[in-house]
Motif scaffolding. Sequence first.
Motif, PDB file in Angstrom:
ATOM      1  N   TYR A  54       5.819  17.502  15.804  1.00  0.00           N
ATOM      2  CA  TYR A  54       5.126  17.922  14.579  1.00  0.00           C
ATOM      3  C   TYR A  54       4.160  19.075  14.852  1.00  0.00           C
ATOM      4  CZ  TYR A  54       6.604  13.645  12.092  1.00  0.00           C
ATOM      5  OH  TYR A  54       7.328  12.651  11.482  1.00  0.00           O
ATOM      6  N   LEU A  55       3.416  18.987  15.971  1.00  0.00           N
ATOM      7  CA  LEU A  55       2.346  19.941  16.246  1.00  0.00           C
ATOM      8  C   LEU A  55       2.759  21.037  17.226  1.00  0.00           C
ATOM      9  CD1 LEU A  55      -0.656  17.455  16.490  1.00  0.00           C
ATOM     10  CD2 LEU A  55      -0.184  19.071  14.644  1.00  0.00           C
ATOM     11  N   ASP A  56       4.018  21.050  17.629  1.00  0.00           N
ATOM     12  CA  ASP A  56       4.517  22.057  18.561  1.00  0.00           C
ATOM     13  C   ASP A  56       3.687  22.062  19.838  1.00  0.00           C
ATOM     14  OD1 ASP A  56       6.175  24.051  19.495  1.00  0.00           O
ATOM     15  OD2 ASP A  56       5.009  25.686  18.606  1.00  0.00           O
ATOM     16  N   GLU A  57       3.478  20.867  20.375  1.00  0.00           N
ATOM     17  CA  GLU A  57       2.735  20.681  21.614  1.00  0.00           C
ATOM     18  C   GLU A  57       3.612  19.903  22.597  1.00  0.00           C
ATOM     19  OE1 GLU A  57       0.062  22.191  22.590  1.00  0.00           O
ATOM     20  OE2 GLU A  57      -1.707  21.057  22.010  1.00  0.00           O
ATOM     21  N   PRO A  58       3.395  20.067  23.910  1.00  0.00           N
ATOM     22  CA  PRO A  58       4.161  19.275  24.878  1.00  0.00           C
ATOM     23  C   PRO A  58       3.827  17.789  24.738  1.00  0.00           C
ATOM     24  CG  PRO A  58       3.035  21.128  25.945  1.00  0.00           C
ATOM     25  CD  PRO A  58       2.485  21.024  24.555  1.00  0.00           C
ATOM     26  N   GLU A  59       4.806  16.947  25.000  1.00  0.00           N
ATOM     27  CA  GLU A  59       4.538  15.507  24.989  1.00  0.00           C
ATOM     28  C   GLU A  59       3.493  15.186  26.055  1.00  0.00           C
ATOM     29  OE1 GLU A  59       7.051  11.292  25.094  1.00  0.00           O
ATOM     30  OE2 GLU A  59       8.084  13.237  25.053  1.00  0.00           O
ATOM     31  N   GLY A  60       2.507  14.391  25.680  1.00  0.00           N
ATOM     32  CA  GLY A  60       1.416  14.058  26.585  1.00  0.00           C
ATOM     33  C   GLY A  60       0.215  14.966  26.467  1.00  0.00           C
ATOM     34  N   ALA A  61       0.310  16.036  25.653  1.00  0.00           N
ATOM     35  CA  ALA A  61      -0.824  16.954  25.480  1.00  0.00           C
ATOM     36  C   ALA A  61      -1.967  16.231  24.772  1.00  0.00           C
ATOM     37  CB  ALA A  61      -0.405  18.170  24.667  1.00  0.00           C
ATOM     38  N   PRO A  62      -3.224  16.599  25.062  1.00  0.00           N
ATOM     39  CA  PRO A  62      -4.353  15.930  24.399  1.00  0.00           C
ATOM     40  C   PRO A  62      -4.457  16.321  22.937  1.00  0.00           C
ATOM     41  CG  PRO A  62      -5.129  17.755  25.742  1.00  0.00           C
ATOM     42  CD  PRO A  62      -3.669  17.612  26.029  1.00  0.00           C
TER      43      PRO A  62
ATOM     44  N   VAL B 110       0.855  -1.193   0.000  1.00  0.00           N
ATOM     45  CA  VAL B 110       0.000   0.000   0.000  1.00  0.00           C
ATOM     46  C   VAL B 110       0.891   1.243   0.000  1.00  0.00           C
ATOM     47  CG1 VAL B 110      -1.983  -1.037   1.162  1.00  0.00           C
ATOM     48  CG2 VAL B 110      -0.137  -0.031   2.527  1.00  0.00           C
ATOM     49  N   VAL B 111       0.347   2.328  -0.520  1.00  0.00           N
ATOM     50  CA  VAL B 111       1.047   3.613  -0.446  1.00  0.00           C
ATOM     51  C   VAL B 111       0.823   4.201   0.940  1.00  0.00           C
ATOM     52  CG1 VAL B 111       1.162   5.970  -1.346  1.00  0.00           C
ATOM     53  CG2 VAL B 111       0.809   4.050  -2.911  1.00  0.00           C
ATOM     54  N   ARG B 112       1.911   4.611   1.580  1.00  0.00           N
ATOM     55  CA  ARG B 112       1.824   5.252   2.893  1.00  0.00           C
ATOM     56  C   ARG B 112       2.187   6.735   2.751  1.00  0.00           C
ATOM     57  NH1 ARG B 112       6.028   3.735   7.623  1.00  0.00           N
ATOM     58  NH2 ARG B 112       7.436   4.383   5.944  1.00  0.00           N
ATOM     59  N   LEU B 113       1.287   7.585   3.224  1.00  0.00           N
ATOM     60  CA  LEU B 113       1.523   9.030   3.219  1.00  0.00           C
ATOM     61  C   LEU B 113       1.485   9.544   4.655  1.00  0.00           C
ATOM     62  CD1 LEU B 113      -0.925  10.122   0.357  1.00  0.00           C
ATOM     63  CD2 LEU B 113       1.507   9.537   0.148  1.00  0.00           C
ATOM     64  N   GLU B 114       2.419  10.400   4.963  1.00  0.00           N
ATOM     65  CA  GLU B 114       2.402  11.080   6.254  1.00  0.00           C
ATOM     66  C   GLU B 114       2.706  12.550   5.996  1.00  0.00           C
ATOM     67  OE1 GLU B 114       4.898  11.008  10.411  1.00  0.00           O
ATOM     68  OE2 GLU B 114       4.233   9.100   9.563  1.00  0.00           O
ATOM     69  N   ARG B 115       1.748  13.411   6.376  1.00  0.00           N
ATOM     70  CA  ARG B 115       1.879  14.841   6.072  1.00  0.00           C
ATOM     71  C   ARG B 115       1.532  15.675   7.303  1.00  0.00           C
ATOM     72  NH1 ARG B 115      -2.721  15.144   2.157  1.00  0.00           N
ATOM     73  NH2 ARG B 115      -3.365  13.392   3.460  1.00  0.00           N
ATOM     74  N   ILE B 116       2.123  16.846   7.370  1.00  0.00           N
ATOM     75  CA  ILE B 116       1.755  17.829   8.380  1.00  0.00           C
ATOM     76  C   ILE B 116       1.028  18.949   7.658  1.00  0.00           C
ATOM     77  CG2 ILE B 116       2.555  19.362  10.216  1.00  0.00           C
ATOM     78  CD1 ILE B 116       5.109  17.672  10.328  1.00  0.00           C
ATOM     79  N   ARG B 117      -0.179  19.259   8.115  1.00  0.00           N
ATOM     80  CA  ARG B 117      -0.986  20.310   7.493  1.00  0.00           C
ATOM     81  C   ARG B 117      -0.931  21.571   8.356  1.00  0.00           C
ATOM     82  NH1 ARG B 117      -4.782  19.285   4.077  1.00  0.00           N
ATOM     83  NH2 ARG B 117      -3.020  18.345   2.991  1.00  0.00           N
ATOM     84  N   TYR B 118      -0.664  22.676   7.699  1.00  0.00           N
ATOM     85  CA  TYR B 118      -0.549  23.968   8.378  1.00  0.00           C
ATOM     86  C   TYR B 118      -1.693  24.878   7.947  1.00  0.00           C
ATOM     87  CZ  TYR B 118       4.261  22.387   9.160  1.00  0.00           C
ATOM     88  OH  TYR B 118       5.368  21.674   9.515  1.00  0.00           O
ATOM     89  N   ALA B 119      -2.099  25.772   8.850  1.00  0.00           N
ATOM     90  CA  ALA B 119      -3.073  26.820   8.549  1.00  0.00           C
ATOM     91  C   ALA B 119      -2.433  28.145   8.918  1.00  0.00           C
ATOM     92  CB  ALA B 119      -4.366  26.617   9.338  1.00  0.00           C
TER      93      ALA B 119
ATOM     94  N   LEU C 114       0.772  27.708  10.908  1.00  0.00           N
ATOM     95  CA  LEU C 114       0.760  26.984  12.177  1.00  0.00           C
ATOM     96  C   LEU C 114       0.268  25.557  11.962  1.00  0.00           C
ATOM     97  CD1 LEU C 114      -0.764  29.681  14.552  1.00  0.00           C
ATOM     98  CD2 LEU C 114       1.611  28.947  14.454  1.00  0.00           C
ATOM     99  N   ALA C 115       0.979  24.591  12.535  1.00  0.00           N
ATOM    100  CA  ALA C 115       0.611  23.182  12.375  1.00  0.00           C
ATOM    101  C   ALA C 115      -0.716  22.909  13.066  1.00  0.00           C
ATOM    102  CB  ALA C 115       1.695  22.289  12.950  1.00  0.00           C
ATOM    103  N   VAL C 116      -1.656  22.303  12.335  1.00  0.00           N
ATOM    104  CA  VAL C 116      -2.958  21.968  12.927  1.00  0.00           C
ATOM    105  C   VAL C 116      -3.247  20.469  12.885  1.00  0.00           C
ATOM    106  CG1 VAL C 116      -4.014  24.214  12.473  1.00  0.00           C
ATOM    107  CG2 VAL C 116      -4.173  22.422  10.745  1.00  0.00           C
ATOM    108  N   ALA C 117      -2.552  19.712  12.026  1.00  0.00           N
ATOM    109  CA  ALA C 117      -2.898  18.291  11.912  1.00  0.00           C
ATOM    110  C   ALA C 117      -1.717  17.483  11.395  1.00  0.00           C
ATOM    111  CB  ALA C 117      -4.093  18.106  10.975  1.00  0.00           C
ATOM    112  N   VAL C 118      -1.667  16.231  11.837  1.00  0.00           N
ATOM    113  CA  VAL C 118      -0.780  15.216  11.260  1.00  0.00           C
ATOM    114  C   VAL C 118      -1.673  14.218  10.541  1.00  0.00           C
ATOM    115  CG1 VAL C 118       0.944  13.439  11.694  1.00  0.00           C
ATOM    116  CG2 VAL C 118       0.910  15.501  13.111  1.00  0.00           C
ATOM    117  N   LEU C 119      -1.480  14.081   9.235  1.00  0.00           N
ATOM    118  CA  LEU C 119      -2.340  13.249   8.404  1.00  0.00           C
ATOM    119  C   LEU C 119      -1.573  12.016   7.948  1.00  0.00           C
ATOM    120  CD1 LEU C 119      -3.715  16.158   6.167  1.00  0.00           C
ATOM    121  CD2 LEU C 119      -4.641  15.327   8.347  1.00  0.00           C
ATOM    122  N   ARG C 120      -2.057  10.845   8.341  1.00  0.00           N
ATOM    123  CA  ARG C 120      -1.437   9.585   7.914  1.00  0.00           C
ATOM    124  C   ARG C 120      -2.476   8.810   7.103  1.00  0.00           C
ATOM    125  NH1 ARG C 120       0.590  10.172  13.457  1.00  0.00           N
ATOM    126  NH2 ARG C 120       2.849  10.524  13.347  1.00  0.00           N
TER     127      ARG C 120
END
Length: 257
Positions: free
Chosen positions: A211-219, A142-151, A154-160
């Motif tokens: 990727y999302l510039d959040e602390p580890e363990g953040a929701p 299968v093709v695997r894609l992993e992307r970071i989407r910015y708005a 600013l990073a808002v999502a990790v898309l796999r």
Amino acid sequence: MPGHRKVIGGTAVLDLAIDRRSPVPLYHQFAQQLEQAIEHGLLLPGALLGNEIDLAERLGLSRPTVRQGIKALVEKGLLVRRRGVGTQVVHSRVKRPLELTSLYDDLEEGGQQPSTRVVRNDVVPASAEVAAALGMRKGDSVVRLERIRYADGLAVAVLRNHLPTDLLLDLDTARLEATGLYRLLRAAGIGLHSAHQAIGAQAANAEDSAYLDEPEGAPLLTMRRTAYDGTGEAVEHGTHLYHASRYVFEFQVLMRT
């Protein structure tokens, strides 16, 4: 009595009324009026408010009061603190309908500038979960894609995402960074008809926090989606993570009769 103070943000000059006789806490008055200015476009994304000391002096408020108001808007995803820059306006939360839509399209329609960084674009053996979702055998390619989407930067999502290898034959990284995956599918004549998706939450691991510039363990908000074409064939399976303070799902609930 309300005291009118000028607060400069980028090219905008706001007239904030702080009423010291009101039972509403001063920090909440400050935060509420700034939030309204952002939502109504009086303070645009990228506008700088300056540091807490400058804001406190201009408003005639204490620094802790200003800090508490800013903290409330940072937690809502409306402001961001940048080291060496100060407090900066970001766009309001990404409000996404709970429908079969593309995040890229939703950002554009919401007046935000989407951009993408492709982290992975390769062919891998399908895991048991991916194989079951796409209707194939475990271990099939299968093709695997992993992307970071910015708005607006600013990073808002990790898309796999995982797709059948014969679905899009020209899925190069440059095209994925220039537009959304669903747009590429539509351009190839692949129509998306329906999807099954589940929304949840999880704690950010080390990779996703970076990727999302959040602390580890953040929701983080999560969404698992399998999309189907008009014939009922699965065309992609996605596991997405969203920055909880900058993203919200919206949907309408109808009462069962």
